[in-house]
Design an enzyme around this catalytic site. Structure first.
Site, PDB file in Angstrom:
ATOM      1  N   TYR A  88      51.313  90.302   0.208  1.00  0.00           N
ATOM      2  CA  TYR A  88      50.641  90.538  -1.070  1.00  0.00           C
ATOM      3  C   TYR A  88      49.126  90.566  -0.923  1.00  0.00           C
ATOM      4  O   TYR A  88      48.437  91.348  -1.581  1.00  0.00           O
ATOM      5  CB  TYR A  88      51.080  89.478  -2.087  1.00  0.00           C
ATOM      6  CG  TYR A  88      52.575  89.473  -2.284  1.00  0.00           C
ATOM      7  CD1 TYR A  88      53.222  90.574  -2.850  1.00  0.00           C
ATOM      8  CD2 TYR A  88      53.360  88.402  -1.866  1.00  0.00           C
ATOM      9  CE1 TYR A  88      54.596  90.598  -3.002  1.00  0.00           C
ATOM     10  CE2 TYR A  88      54.736  88.419  -2.012  1.00  0.00           C
ATOM     11  CZ  TYR A  88      55.346  89.520  -2.588  1.00  0.00           C
ATOM     12  OH  TYR A  88      56.715  89.541  -2.726  1.00  0.00           O
ATOM     13  N   GLN A 122      45.486  93.729  -1.480  1.00  0.00           N
ATOM     14  CA  GLN A 122      44.230  93.500  -2.185  1.00  0.00           C
ATOM     15  C   GLN A 122      43.000  93.568  -1.286  1.00  0.00           C
ATOM     16  O   GLN A 122      41.871  93.523  -1.776  1.00  0.00           O
ATOM     17  CB  GLN A 122      44.311  92.154  -2.912  1.00  0.00           C
ATOM     18  CG  GLN A 122      45.460  92.156  -3.905  1.00  0.00           C
ATOM     19  CD  GLN A 122      45.566  90.893  -4.713  1.00  0.00           C
ATOM     20  OE1 GLN A 122      44.595  90.431  -5.284  1.00  0.00           O
ATOM     21  NE2 GLN A 122      46.762  90.338  -4.778  1.00  0.00           N
ATOM     22  N   HIS A 162      53.688  98.903  -1.287  1.00  0.00           N
ATOM     23  CA  HIS A 162      52.467  98.709  -2.075  1.00  0.00           C
ATOM     24  C   HIS A 162      51.228  98.981  -1.225  1.00  0.00           C
ATOM     25  O   HIS A 162      50.277  99.627  -1.680  1.00  0.00           O
ATOM     26  CB  HIS A 162      52.406  97.271  -2.621  1.00  0.00           C
ATOM     27  CG  HIS A 162      53.002  97.115  -3.978  1.00  0.00           C
ATOM     28  ND1 HIS A 162      54.337  96.896  -4.181  1.00  0.00           N
ATOM     29  CD2 HIS A 162      52.441  97.147  -5.215  1.00  0.00           C
ATOM     30  CE1 HIS A 162      54.582  96.799  -5.474  1.00  0.00           C
ATOM     31  NE2 HIS A 162      53.454  96.949  -6.127  1.00  0.00           N
TER      32      HIS A 162
END
Length: 338
Positions: free
Chosen positions: A283, A287, A308
Protein backbone atom coordinates in the site's frame (compact mmCIF):
# COMPACT_ATOMS: atom_id res chain seq x y z
CA UNK A 1 -4.07 25.76 -24.67
CA UNK A 2 -2.84 22.50 -23.16
CA UNK A 3 -3.97 19.27 -24.77
CA UNK A 4 -6.80 17.26 -23.25
CA UNK A 5 -5.62 13.92 -21.84
CA UNK A 6 -8.09 11.05 -22.38
CA UNK A 7 -8.17 8.33 -19.73
CA UNK A 8 -10.01 5.03 -19.60
CA UNK A 9 -11.26 4.46 -16.07
CA UNK A 10 -11.55 0.73 -16.72
CA UNK A 11 -7.80 0.31 -17.17
CA UNK A 12 -5.66 -1.37 -14.54
CA UNK A 13 -7.39 -1.75 -11.19
CA UNK A 14 -10.57 -0.16 -12.59
CA UNK A 15 -11.41 1.71 -9.38
CA UNK A 16 -11.07 5.20 -7.95
CA UNK A 17 -7.26 5.28 -8.00
CA UNK A 18 -7.11 6.39 -11.66
CA UNK A 19 -9.44 9.31 -10.95
CA UNK A 20 -7.61 10.43 -7.80
CA UNK A 21 -4.21 10.30 -9.49
CA UNK A 22 -5.51 12.17 -12.54
CA UNK A 23 -7.01 14.92 -10.38
CA UNK A 24 -3.73 15.39 -8.49
CA UNK A 25 -1.66 15.49 -11.67
CA UNK A 26 -4.06 17.75 -13.53
CA UNK A 27 -3.96 20.28 -10.70
CA UNK A 28 -0.15 20.18 -10.62
CA UNK A 29 0.50 20.31 -14.37
CA UNK A 30 -2.46 22.41 -15.51
CA UNK A 31 -3.37 19.74 -18.07
CA UNK A 32 -7.11 19.06 -18.50
CA UNK A 33 -8.38 15.50 -18.75
CA UNK A 34 -11.42 13.45 -19.65
CA UNK A 35 -12.05 10.12 -17.96
CA UNK A 36 -14.68 7.61 -19.04
CA UNK A 37 -15.85 4.29 -17.55
CA UNK A 38 -15.18 5.60 -14.02
CA UNK A 39 -14.90 2.70 -11.56
CA UNK A 40 -16.08 0.33 -14.27
CA UNK A 41 -14.51 -2.58 -12.41
CA UNK A 42 -16.60 -2.09 -9.26
CA UNK A 43 -19.96 -3.52 -8.18
CA UNK A 44 -21.38 0.04 -8.03
CA UNK A 45 -19.69 1.84 -10.95
CA UNK A 46 -19.44 5.61 -11.23
CA UNK A 47 -18.72 8.30 -8.65
CA UNK A 48 -19.56 7.56 -5.02
CA UNK A 49 -19.67 10.28 -2.36
CA UNK A 50 -15.98 9.95 -1.54
CA UNK A 51 -14.96 10.32 -5.20
CA UNK A 52 -17.37 13.20 -5.76
CA UNK A 53 -15.97 14.98 -2.69
CA UNK A 54 -12.45 14.55 -4.09
CA UNK A 55 -13.55 16.04 -7.43
CA UNK A 56 -15.27 19.00 -5.78
CA UNK A 57 -12.33 19.56 -3.41
CA UNK A 58 -9.88 19.56 -6.32
CA UNK A 59 -12.10 21.92 -8.30
CA UNK A 60 -12.36 24.38 -5.39
CA UNK A 61 -8.63 24.43 -4.72
CA UNK A 62 -7.69 25.14 -8.34
CA UNK A 63 -10.87 26.87 -9.59
CA UNK A 64 -11.46 24.16 -12.15
CA UNK A 65 -14.39 23.84 -14.51
CA UNK A 66 -15.91 20.38 -14.31
CA UNK A 67 -18.46 18.37 -16.28
CA UNK A 68 -20.04 15.21 -14.90
CA UNK A 69 -19.53 15.89 -11.18
CA UNK A 70 -22.55 14.02 -9.83
CA UNK A 71 -23.22 10.78 -7.99
CA UNK A 72 -23.09 7.76 -10.27
CA UNK A 73 -21.43 9.62 -13.13
CA UNK A 74 -19.06 7.46 -15.20
CA UNK A 75 -17.64 10.33 -17.24
CA UNK A 76 -15.82 13.43 -16.03
CA UNK A 77 -14.15 16.39 -17.74
CA UNK A 78 -11.76 18.42 -15.55
CA UNK A 79 -10.16 21.69 -16.66
CA UNK A 80 -7.91 23.03 -13.88
CA UNK A 81 -6.98 26.59 -13.02
CA UNK A 82 -4.31 27.93 -10.68
CA UNK A 83 -3.80 26.17 -7.34
CA UNK A 84 -4.47 28.43 -4.35
CA UNK A 85 -3.26 27.86 -0.81
CA UNK A 86 -5.61 28.52 2.09
CA UNK A 87 -7.94 26.86 4.58
CA UNK A 88 -10.37 24.30 3.20
CA UNK A 89 -13.09 22.09 4.70
CA UNK A 90 -14.82 19.25 2.89
CA UNK A 91 -17.54 16.84 4.08
CA UNK A 92 -17.99 13.45 2.43
CA UNK A 93 -21.39 12.87 4.04
CA UNK A 94 -20.76 9.13 4.51
CA UNK A 95 -18.05 6.81 5.84
CA UNK A 96 -16.04 7.32 2.65
CA UNK A 97 -12.33 7.69 3.33
CA UNK A 98 -11.04 11.07 4.53
CA UNK A 99 -7.46 10.08 3.74
CA UNK A 100 -8.23 9.28 0.10
CA UNK A 101 -9.70 12.75 -0.38
CA UNK A 102 -6.61 14.26 1.26
CA UNK A 103 -4.39 12.05 -0.90
CA UNK A 104 -6.04 13.63 -3.96
CA UNK A 105 -5.60 17.32 -3.13
CA UNK A 106 -2.47 17.56 -0.97
CA UNK A 107 0.07 17.00 -3.79
CA UNK A 108 -1.26 20.06 -5.60
CA UNK A 109 -0.87 22.15 -2.45
CA UNK A 110 2.84 21.31 -2.44
CA UNK A 111 2.92 23.82 -5.32
CA UNK A 112 0.51 26.41 -3.86
CA UNK A 113 1.25 30.09 -3.31
CA UNK A 114 1.33 29.67 0.47
CA UNK A 115 0.65 27.26 3.36
CA UNK A 116 -2.67 25.42 3.57
CA UNK A 117 -4.87 23.50 5.95
CA UNK A 118 -7.34 20.92 4.69
CA UNK A 119 -9.98 19.33 6.93
CA UNK A 120 -12.12 16.42 5.74
CA UNK A 121 -15.00 14.76 7.58
CA UNK A 122 -16.15 11.22 6.84
CA UNK A 123 -14.62 7.81 7.53
CA UNK A 124 -11.23 7.40 9.20
CA UNK A 125 -11.12 3.63 9.77
CA UNK A 126 -12.16 2.11 6.48
CA UNK A 127 -11.10 -1.40 5.39
CA UNK A 128 -10.24 -0.24 1.86
CA UNK A 129 -8.20 2.89 2.61
CA UNK A 130 -5.13 3.87 4.68
CA UNK A 131 -5.99 5.22 8.16
CA UNK A 132 -4.70 8.57 9.36
CA UNK A 133 -2.05 6.91 11.55
CA UNK A 134 -0.57 5.28 8.45
CA UNK A 135 -0.28 8.69 6.78
CA UNK A 136 1.10 10.28 9.94
CA UNK A 137 3.57 7.61 11.07
CA UNK A 138 4.65 5.98 7.80
CA UNK A 139 4.10 8.21 4.77
CA UNK A 140 4.80 11.68 6.15
CA UNK A 141 8.29 10.87 7.55
CA UNK A 142 9.23 9.62 4.07
CA UNK A 143 7.72 12.69 2.42
CA UNK A 144 9.84 14.84 4.75
CA UNK A 145 12.96 13.11 3.41
CA UNK A 146 11.85 14.09 -0.10
CA UNK A 147 11.39 17.70 1.04
CA UNK A 148 7.60 17.66 1.47
CA UNK A 149 6.40 19.01 4.80
CA UNK A 150 2.87 18.20 5.88
CA UNK A 151 1.36 17.19 9.21
CA UNK A 152 -1.81 15.15 9.56
CA UNK A 153 -3.94 15.14 12.71
CA UNK A 154 -6.83 12.81 13.47
CA UNK A 155 -9.42 14.96 15.26
CA UNK A 156 -12.17 12.37 15.61
CA UNK A 157 -12.48 8.72 14.61
CA UNK A 158 -15.23 7.66 12.25
CA UNK A 159 -15.66 3.93 11.69
CA UNK A 160 -17.36 2.29 8.73
CA UNK A 161 -20.31 2.42 8.09
CA UNK A 162 -21.32 5.33 10.35
CA UNK A 163 -18.50 7.76 9.54
CA UNK A 164 -18.45 11.04 11.47
CA UNK A 165 -14.66 11.22 11.68
CA UNK A 166 -12.49 14.27 11.03
CA UNK A 167 -8.92 14.44 9.71
CA UNK A 168 -6.92 17.61 9.06
CA UNK A 169 -3.58 18.20 7.35
CA UNK A 170 -1.38 21.28 7.38
CA UNK A 171 0.93 21.54 4.37
CA UNK A 172 3.59 23.95 3.16
CA UNK A 173 4.79 24.62 -0.41
CA UNK A 174 7.84 22.56 -1.38
CA UNK A 175 11.07 24.52 -1.80
CA UNK A 176 12.94 21.69 -3.55
CA UNK A 177 12.63 17.93 -3.96
CA UNK A 178 15.17 15.41 -2.69
CA UNK A 179 15.78 11.88 -3.94
CA UNK A 180 14.33 8.97 -1.96
CA UNK A 181 16.37 5.76 -1.89
CA UNK A 182 14.60 2.83 -0.23
CA UNK A 183 16.36 -0.25 -1.53
CA UNK A 184 16.90 -2.01 1.79
CA UNK A 185 14.60 -2.38 4.79
CA UNK A 186 17.41 -3.08 7.25
CA UNK A 187 17.09 -5.01 10.49
CA UNK A 188 13.92 -4.80 12.55
CA UNK A 189 14.29 -2.41 15.48
CA UNK A 190 10.95 -3.04 17.17
CA UNK A 191 7.31 -3.99 16.59
CA UNK A 192 4.28 -2.33 18.16
CA UNK A 193 0.75 -3.68 18.41
CA UNK A 194 -2.21 -1.34 18.85
CA UNK A 195 -5.97 -1.77 19.10
CA UNK A 196 -8.63 0.94 18.88
CA UNK A 197 -12.05 0.31 20.44
CA UNK A 198 -15.22 2.38 20.36
CA UNK A 199 -18.37 0.87 21.83
CA UNK A 200 -16.80 -2.61 21.75
CA UNK A 201 -15.97 -4.74 24.85
CA UNK A 202 -12.36 -4.53 26.04
CA UNK A 203 -11.91 -8.31 25.94
CA UNK A 204 -12.04 -8.06 22.13
CA UNK A 205 -8.89 -5.94 22.13
CA UNK A 206 -7.18 -8.19 24.67
CA UNK A 207 -7.80 -11.24 22.47
CA UNK A 208 -6.56 -9.41 19.38
CA UNK A 209 -3.36 -8.32 21.13
CA UNK A 210 -2.84 -11.88 22.42
CA UNK A 211 -3.10 -13.20 18.86
CA UNK A 212 -0.48 -10.71 17.66
CA UNK A 213 1.80 -11.51 20.60
CA UNK A 214 1.52 -15.20 19.77
CA UNK A 215 3.23 -14.59 16.42
CA UNK A 216 5.54 -11.63 17.03
CA UNK A 217 7.75 -10.26 19.78
CA UNK A 218 5.99 -6.97 20.54
CA UNK A 219 7.92 -4.16 22.18
CA UNK A 220 4.67 -2.30 22.85
CA UNK A 221 1.06 -3.42 23.29
CA UNK A 222 -1.46 -0.58 23.41
CA UNK A 223 -5.24 -0.60 23.75
CA UNK A 224 -7.05 2.72 23.22
CA UNK A 225 -10.67 3.06 24.33
CA UNK A 226 -12.42 5.78 22.35
CA UNK A 227 -15.72 7.46 23.31
CA UNK A 228 -18.71 5.23 22.54
CA UNK A 229 -20.23 7.85 20.24
CA UNK A 230 -17.29 7.39 17.85
CA UNK A 231 -18.28 3.78 17.28
CA UNK A 232 -19.08 1.05 17.14
CA UNK A 233 -15.70 0.21 15.71
CA UNK A 234 -12.46 -1.69 16.15
CA UNK A 235 -9.12 -1.42 14.33
CA UNK A 236 -6.04 -3.58 14.93
CA UNK A 237 -2.63 -2.25 13.82
CA UNK A 238 0.91 -3.58 13.85
CA UNK A 239 3.83 -1.24 13.26
CA UNK A 240 7.19 -2.61 12.07
CA UNK A 241 10.07 -0.22 12.69
CA UNK A 242 13.19 -1.18 10.75
CA UNK A 243 16.52 0.59 10.36
CA UNK A 244 15.54 2.38 7.15
CA UNK A 245 11.75 2.50 7.21
CA UNK A 246 8.70 2.18 9.43
CA UNK A 247 5.74 0.27 7.99
CA UNK A 248 2.28 -0.04 9.50
CA UNK A 249 -0.38 -2.63 8.76
CA UNK A 250 -4.00 -2.66 9.90
CA UNK A 251 -7.26 -4.59 9.81
CA UNK A 252 -10.71 -3.21 10.63
CA UNK A 253 -12.88 -5.46 12.77
CA UNK A 254 -16.21 -6.69 11.43
CA UNK A 255 -19.45 -7.77 13.04
CA UNK A 256 -19.73 -11.52 13.55
CA UNK A 257 -16.00 -12.02 12.89
CA UNK A 258 -14.07 -13.15 15.97
CA UNK A 259 -11.22 -11.13 17.46
CA UNK A 260 -8.85 -14.01 16.75
CA UNK A 261 -9.79 -14.15 13.06
CA UNK A 262 -9.46 -10.37 12.67
CA UNK A 263 -5.99 -10.35 14.25
CA UNK A 264 -4.95 -13.45 12.28
CA UNK A 265 -5.63 -11.54 9.05
CA UNK A 266 -3.18 -8.90 10.22
CA UNK A 267 -0.59 -11.51 11.23
CA UNK A 268 -0.78 -13.01 7.75
CA UNK A 269 -0.26 -9.63 6.08
CA UNK A 270 2.74 -8.72 8.26
CA UNK A 271 4.33 -12.14 7.75
CA UNK A 272 3.97 -11.68 4.00
CA UNK A 273 5.82 -8.34 4.26
CA UNK A 274 8.58 -9.80 6.44
CA UNK A 275 9.02 -12.83 4.17
CA UNK A 276 10.46 -10.56 1.48
CA UNK A 277 13.56 -8.35 1.83
CA UNK A 278 11.64 -5.51 0.13
CA UNK A 279 11.63 -2.19 2.00
CA UNK A 280 8.15 -1.02 1.06
CA UNK A 281 4.79 -2.70 1.58
CA UNK A 282 2.12 -2.98 -1.09
CA UNK A 283 0.00 0.00 0.00
CA UNK A 284 2.86 2.39 0.69
CA UNK A 285 4.30 1.68 -2.77
CA UNK A 286 1.22 3.23 -4.40
CA UNK A 287 1.73 6.46 -2.52
CA UNK A 288 5.43 6.92 -3.26
CA UNK A 289 5.01 6.98 -7.05
CA UNK A 290 3.82 10.58 -7.41
CA UNK A 291 6.29 12.29 -5.03
CA UNK A 292 9.14 10.27 -6.54
CA UNK A 293 8.06 11.29 -10.05
CA UNK A 294 7.91 14.94 -9.03
CA UNK A 295 11.44 14.64 -7.63
CA UNK A 296 12.50 13.16 -10.97
CA UNK A 297 14.61 10.46 -9.35
CA UNK A 298 14.62 7.79 -6.64
CA UNK A 299 13.86 4.14 -6.10
CA UNK A 300 12.24 1.67 -3.74
CA UNK A 301 11.80 -2.08 -3.53
CA UNK A 302 8.49 -3.91 -3.15
CA UNK A 303 7.76 -7.63 -2.97
CA UNK A 304 5.33 -7.65 -5.90
CA UNK A 305 3.97 -4.75 -8.00
CA UNK A 306 0.24 -4.52 -7.28
CA UNK A 307 -2.38 -3.55 -9.84
CA UNK A 308 -2.80 -0.25 -7.95
CA UNK A 309 0.93 0.47 -8.27
CA UNK A 310 1.01 -0.27 -12.00
CA UNK A 311 -2.12 1.84 -12.55
CA UNK A 312 -0.60 4.76 -10.66
CA UNK A 313 2.58 4.57 -12.71
CA UNK A 314 0.61 4.49 -15.97
CA UNK A 315 -1.36 7.63 -15.06
CA UNK A 316 1.74 9.51 -13.86
CA UNK A 317 3.50 8.75 -17.14
CA UNK A 318 0.57 10.30 -19.05
CA UNK A 319 0.97 13.65 -17.26
CA UNK A 320 4.69 13.94 -16.47
CA UNK A 321 7.81 13.52 -18.64
CA UNK A 322 9.10 10.57 -16.59
CA UNK A 323 9.44 6.85 -17.16
CA UNK A 324 9.50 4.20 -14.45
CA UNK A 325 11.53 1.04 -14.58
CA UNK A 326 10.50 -2.16 -12.78
CA UNK A 327 13.20 -4.80 -12.45
CA UNK A 328 12.79 -8.10 -10.59
CA UNK A 329 15.95 -9.00 -8.72
CA UNK A 330 16.80 -11.04 -5.61
CA UNK A 331 13.16 -11.79 -4.84
CA UNK A 332 11.97 -8.17 -4.98
CA UNK A 333 10.83 -5.67 -7.61
CA UNK A 334 12.98 -2.56 -7.81
CA UNK A 335 10.92 0.48 -8.87
CA UNK A 336 12.90 3.48 -10.10
CA UNK A 337 12.81 6.53 -12.35
CA UNK A 338 14.65 5.71 -15.58
Amino acid sequence: MKRMIALDGAQGEGGGQILRAALSLSMITGQPFTITSIRAGRAKPGLLRQHLTAVKAAAEICRATVEGAELGSQRLVFRPGAVRGGEYRFAIGSAGSCTLVLQTVLPALWFADGPSRVEVSGGTDNPSAPPADFIRRVLEPLLAKIGIHQQTTLLRHGFYPAGGGVVATEVSPVASFNTLQLGERGNIVQMRGEVLLAGVPRHVAEREIATLAGSFSLHEQNIHNLPRDQGPGNTVSLEVESENITERFFVVGEKRVSAEVVAAQLVKEVKRYLASPAAVGEYLADQLVLPMALAGAGEFTVAHPSCHLLTNIAVVERFLPVRFGLIETDGVTRVSIE
